[in-house]
Write an enzyme that holds these catalytic residues in place. Structure first.
Site, PDB file in Angstrom:
ATOM      1  N   LYS A  61       0.759  -1.063  -0.060  1.00  0.00           N
ATOM      2  CA  LYS A  61      -0.145  -0.067  -0.180  1.00  0.00           C
ATOM      3  C   LYS A  61       0.919   1.280   0.016  1.00  0.00           C
ATOM      4  O   LYS A  61       2.002   1.094   0.331  1.00  0.00           O
ATOM      5  CB  LYS A  61      -0.850   0.070   1.380  1.00  0.00           C
ATOM      6  N   ASP A 120      -6.901   4.059  -4.393  1.00  0.00           N
ATOM      7  CA  ASP A 120      -7.731   4.247  -3.187  1.00  0.00           C
ATOM      8  C   ASP A 120      -8.312   5.229  -2.943  1.00  0.00           C
ATOM      9  O   ASP A 120      -8.627   6.219  -3.959  1.00  0.00           O
ATOM     10  CB  ASP A 120      -6.600   3.554  -2.049  1.00  0.00           C
TER      11      ASP A 120
HETATM   12  P1  NDP Z   1     -13.310   7.685  -2.581  1.00  0.00           P
HETATM   13  O1  NDP Z   1     -11.994   8.689  -2.467  1.00  0.00           O
HETATM   14  O2  NDP Z   1     -13.679   7.417  -4.079  1.00  0.00           O
HETATM   15  O3  NDP Z   1     -14.343   7.914  -1.933  1.00  0.00           O
HETATM   16  C1  NDP Z   1     -14.180   8.036  -0.328  1.00  0.00           C
HETATM   17  C2  NDP Z   1     -15.371   8.363   0.445  1.00  0.00           C
HETATM   18  O4  NDP Z   1     -15.274   8.112   1.777  1.00  0.00           O
HETATM   19  C3  NDP Z   1     -15.836   9.850  -0.231  1.00  0.00           C
HETATM   20  O5  NDP Z   1     -17.363   9.841   0.058  1.00  0.00           O
HETATM   21  C4  NDP Z   1     -15.163  10.337   1.389  1.00  0.00           C
HETATM   22  O6  NDP Z   1     -16.021  11.501   1.884  1.00  0.00           O
HETATM   23  C5  NDP Z   1     -15.242   9.262   2.459  1.00  0.00           C
HETATM   24  N1  NDP Z   1     -14.498   9.404   3.394  1.00  0.00           N
HETATM   25  C6  NDP Z   1     -12.943   9.271   3.095  1.00  0.00           C
HETATM   26  N2  NDP Z   1     -12.414   9.500   4.281  1.00  0.00           N
HETATM   27  C7  NDP Z   1     -13.231   9.808   5.168  1.00  0.00           C
HETATM   28  C8  NDP Z   1     -12.969  10.161   6.543  1.00  0.00           C
HETATM   29  N3  NDP Z   1     -11.946  10.316   6.942  1.00  0.00           N
HETATM   30  N4  NDP Z   1     -14.319  10.378   7.279  1.00  0.00           N
HETATM   31  C9  NDP Z   1     -15.506  10.370   6.512  1.00  0.00           C
HETATM   32  N5  NDP Z   1     -15.795  10.019   5.399  1.00  0.00           N
HETATM   33  C10 NDP Z   1     -14.449   9.751   4.541  1.00  0.00           C
HETATM   34  O7  NDP Z   1     -12.508   6.129  -2.045  1.00  0.00           O
HETATM   35  P2  NDP Z   1     -12.895   4.761  -2.544  1.00  0.00           P
HETATM   36  O8  NDP Z   1     -14.374   4.822  -2.730  1.00  0.00           O
HETATM   37  O9  NDP Z   1     -12.122   4.382  -3.502  1.00  0.00           O
HETATM   38  O10 NDP Z   1     -12.662   4.143  -1.055  1.00  0.00           O
HETATM   39  C11 NDP Z   1     -13.567   3.939   0.127  1.00  0.00           C
HETATM   40  C12 NDP Z   1     -12.943   2.702   0.952  1.00  0.00           C
HETATM   41  O11 NDP Z   1     -12.894   1.554   0.104  1.00  0.00           O
HETATM   42  C13 NDP Z   1     -11.661   2.896   1.589  1.00  0.00           C
HETATM   43  O12 NDP Z   1     -11.779   2.385   2.891  1.00  0.00           O
HETATM   44  C14 NDP Z   1     -10.741   2.072   0.571  1.00  0.00           C
HETATM   45  O13 NDP Z   1      -9.522   1.797   1.239  1.00  0.00           O
HETATM   46  C15 NDP Z   1     -11.591   0.939   0.324  1.00  0.00           C
HETATM   47  N6  NDP Z   1     -11.225   0.178  -0.944  1.00  0.00           N
HETATM   48  C16 NDP Z   1     -11.010   0.535  -1.931  1.00  0.00           C
HETATM   49  C17 NDP Z   1     -10.826   0.115  -3.267  1.00  0.00           C
HETATM   50  C18 NDP Z   1     -11.009   0.673  -4.444  1.00  0.00           C
HETATM   51  O14 NDP Z   1     -10.869  -0.029  -5.450  1.00  0.00           O
HETATM   52  N7  NDP Z   1     -11.164   1.896  -4.731  1.00  0.00           N
HETATM   53  C19 NDP Z   1     -10.791  -1.324  -2.947  1.00  0.00           C
HETATM   54  C20 NDP Z   1     -10.920  -1.987  -1.954  1.00  0.00           C
HETATM   55  C21 NDP Z   1     -11.266  -1.149  -0.816  1.00  0.00           C
HETATM   56  P3  NDP Z   1     -15.390  12.976   1.272  1.00  0.00           P
HETATM   57  O15 NDP Z   1     -15.341  13.431  -0.017  1.00  0.00           O
HETATM   58  O16 NDP Z   1     -16.193  13.827   2.293  1.00  0.00           O
HETATM   59  O17 NDP Z   1     -13.887  13.033   1.963  1.00  0.00           O
HETATM   60  O1  2IT Z   2      -7.834  -1.742  -0.845  1.00  0.00           O
HETATM   61  C1  2IT Z   2      -7.902  -2.276  -2.016  1.00  0.00           C
HETATM   62  O2  2IT Z   2      -7.850  -3.458  -2.411  1.00  0.00           O
HETATM   63  C2  2IT Z   2      -7.519  -1.251  -3.317  1.00  0.00           C
HETATM   64  N1  2IT Z   2      -7.570  -0.081  -3.048  1.00  0.00           N
HETATM   65  C3  2IT Z   2      -7.141  -1.727  -4.561  1.00  0.00           C
HETATM   66  C4  2IT Z   2      -5.965  -2.130  -4.778  1.00  0.00           C
HETATM   67  C5  2IT Z   2      -5.652  -2.490  -6.114  1.00  0.00           C
HETATM   68  O3  2IT Z   2      -4.349  -2.820  -6.525  1.00  0.00           O
HETATM   69  O4  2IT Z   2      -6.423  -2.623  -7.205  1.00  0.00           O
END
Ligand code: NDP
Ligand code: 2IT
Length: 449
Positions: free
Chosen positions: A130, A170
């Site tokens: 990461k 992420d």
């Molecule tokens: P984005 O940046 O697209 O969206 C994040 C969302 O979560 C936004 O709505 C944001 O609100 C909110 N958020 C982020 N940080 C905080 C915080 N500290 N407090 C409150 N709200 C928060 O990210 P993703 O959708 O990609 O990621 C969301 C989660 O999924 C994370 O935990 C990530 O690690 C996990 N994840 C992502 C993957 C991927 O492929 N993208 C794969 C697997 C897991 P705001 O805009 O107000 O900050």
């Molecule tokens: O938390 C996760 O699994 C991710 N943000 C996606 C990682 C990836 O390499 O696609």
């Protein structure tokens, strides 16, 4: 959960804390896995003899670097960059980059540690890593984002490669940022090496379904948990925290499977729309206009926005935390269970606190931990790497069928492993043990390295 770690594992955990002071999220992620491993060491004394747990808890390599860049107004800025290459027993390091002001080493290490087991569960040849930065993308112009991404890659390019380490997105990193980073990597390396990053744009080596994969995959996982209990999504009221990449495509797949999602959120507040969320509007606001979710009520007068609200107070059958770590605590979990929640699937990484997890397990609801439920994103990244290696591009349907199959397999593996270890229905134990055993076996085979 909340269990003692036992005589053998407690000292290993104590040493992790002593060696990594003040990294509380990393401690939490390690403890949660170690709590499942007592019976594994009993069954596999060779893992203990060769200190597999101690080795897994120590990253293979940790890179911390300066990221200097200049604002549009000409002010010089300094951020900190991280890449923690945790474990390469199963393949090249793989995992996302997070841009968020809360990022520090402890966050990156918790995410990298989780990624090892998640990636193992996918069955794909990928190790765990990461990275990211304490850079805050909010309010920055496209050219500021571009200069920041270029500066980050000016250092990171030395440490990555399609056979070495393959970053992706992420929180705060989507196709726009991957594009800027890929451009700088290409320029510095003088190579068209598509497999060095995943989550790329579709016109230049990206995979169909990658954008949708984490959310779709999480819903597929919950669907499998429901099916194991003779149920499905039809008519289920659902709530999904966040409104980013994972949340949006979680909502989309819930609607496709006959559920109704009534609430989502961002860090500012919660939207509740009783008749079901208007996903086209959410996509427009968040993906195209990069606005706040509060603006939803301008377009739907019957929806309610609650600033700083708590989404877990809203009664639902299925809850899918998809924003960030520790966003759902013991009280929230108790409230969900009391209000009739029967399933929780974690789109985010470690969104439920240990107290919350304990509530779900005690209530025996279907609880899918992040390292299993959200593995569809990284699994589809591995499918993107396969297409890049073959210089091929698959259709949406073909790729989604592969993702669906992977999520079914992960569910089955976790389900069967939980039964094997005498904890039927406990996907925490199933995911931790199944992921760990795959990595441990490979590490043993590779000798003491
Ligand atoms: P984005 O940046 O697209 O969206 C994040 C969302 O979560 C936004 O709505 C944001 O609100 C909110 N958020 C982020 N940080 C905080 C915080 N500290 N407090 C409150 N709200 C928060 O990210 P993703 O959708 O990609 O990621 C969301 C989660 O999924 C994370 O935990 C990530 O690690 C996990 N994840 C992502 C993957 C991927 O492929 N993208 C794969 C697997 C897991 P705001 O805009 O107000 O900050
Ligand atoms: O938390 C996760 O699994 C991710 N943000 C996606 C990682 C990836 O390499 O696609």
């Amino acid at each position: 959960m909340g269990n003692g770690l036992g005589k053998v594992i407690q000292p290993i955990y104590d040493e992790v804390i002593a060696r990594n002071p003040a990294e509380k999220e990393f401690h939490q992620a390690v403890r949660e896995v170690l709590e499942s491993l007592g019976p594994v060491l009993a069954k596999h004394p060779e893992f203990g003899e060769h200190k597999i747990i101690q080795r897994i808890c120590e990253p293979e390599r940790q890179i911390i670097f300066r990221i200097p860049w200049t604002t549009d107004k000409g002010e010089d800025m300094i951020n900190r960059g991280f890449r923690v290459q945790f474990n390469s027993a199963l393949g090249p390091y793989k995992g996302g980059l997070r841009f968020h002001p809360t990022v520090y080493l402890g966050i990156i290490k918790f995410l990298g540690f989780e990624q090892i087991f998640k990636n193992a569960l996918t069955g794909m040849p990928i190790g765990g890593a990461k990275g990211g930065s304490d850079f805050d993308p909010k309010g920055k112009s496209d050219s500021e984002i571009m200069r920041f991404c270029q500066s980050l890659m000016t250092e990171l390019h030395r440490h990555i490669g399609e056979h070495t380490d393959v970053p992706a997105g992420d929180i705060g990193v989507s196709a726009r940022e991957i594009g800027f980073m890929y451009g700088q990597y290409k320029r510095l390396s003088n190579k068209w090496e598509a497999g060095v990053l995943t989550g790329k744009g579709l016109a230049w080596g990206g995979s169909l379904v990658r954008k949708e994969a984490t959310g779709y995959g999480a819903v597929f996982f919950v669907h499998e948990m429901l099916k194991a209990r003779g149920d499905d999504f039809e008519g289920k009221i659902c709530t999904v925290s966040g409104s980013g990449n994972v949340a949006i495509y979680t909502i989309e797949k819930i609607h496709q499977l006959g559920g109704k999602c009534v609430a989502c959120s961002d860090s500012g507040g919660v939207i509740y729309h009783e008749k079901g969320l208007d996903l086209d509007l959410i996509k427009q606001l968040k993906e195209v206009d990069r606005r706040r979710i509060s603006e939803y009520t301008k377009h739907h007068k019957d929806a309610v926005y609650k600033e700083k609200g708590n989404i877990w107070e809203i009664p639902c059958h299925v809850a899918m935390p998809s924003a960030t770590e520790n966003e759902l605590d013991g009280k929230d979990a108790a409230m969900l269970v009391k209000n009739g929640c029967i399933a929780v699937g974690e789109g985010a990484n470690m969104p439920t606190t240990p107290e919350g997890v304990e509530v779900f397990l005690k209530a025996k609801i279907a609880y899918g931990p992040g390292k299993a439920a959200n593995a569809g994103g990284v699994a589809t990244s591995a499918l993107e790497m396969q297409q890049n290696a073959m210089r091929d591009a698959w259709s949406f349907e073909e790729t989604e069928v592969k993702l669906h199959k992977i999520m079914k397999n992960i569910h089955q593996l976790c389900y069967e492993t939980a039964e094997e270890y005498g904890e039927p229905g406990n996907y925490v134990v199933g995911a931790n043990i199944a992921g760990f055993v795959k990595v441990a076996r490979a590490m043993l085979a590779h000798g003491v390295i």
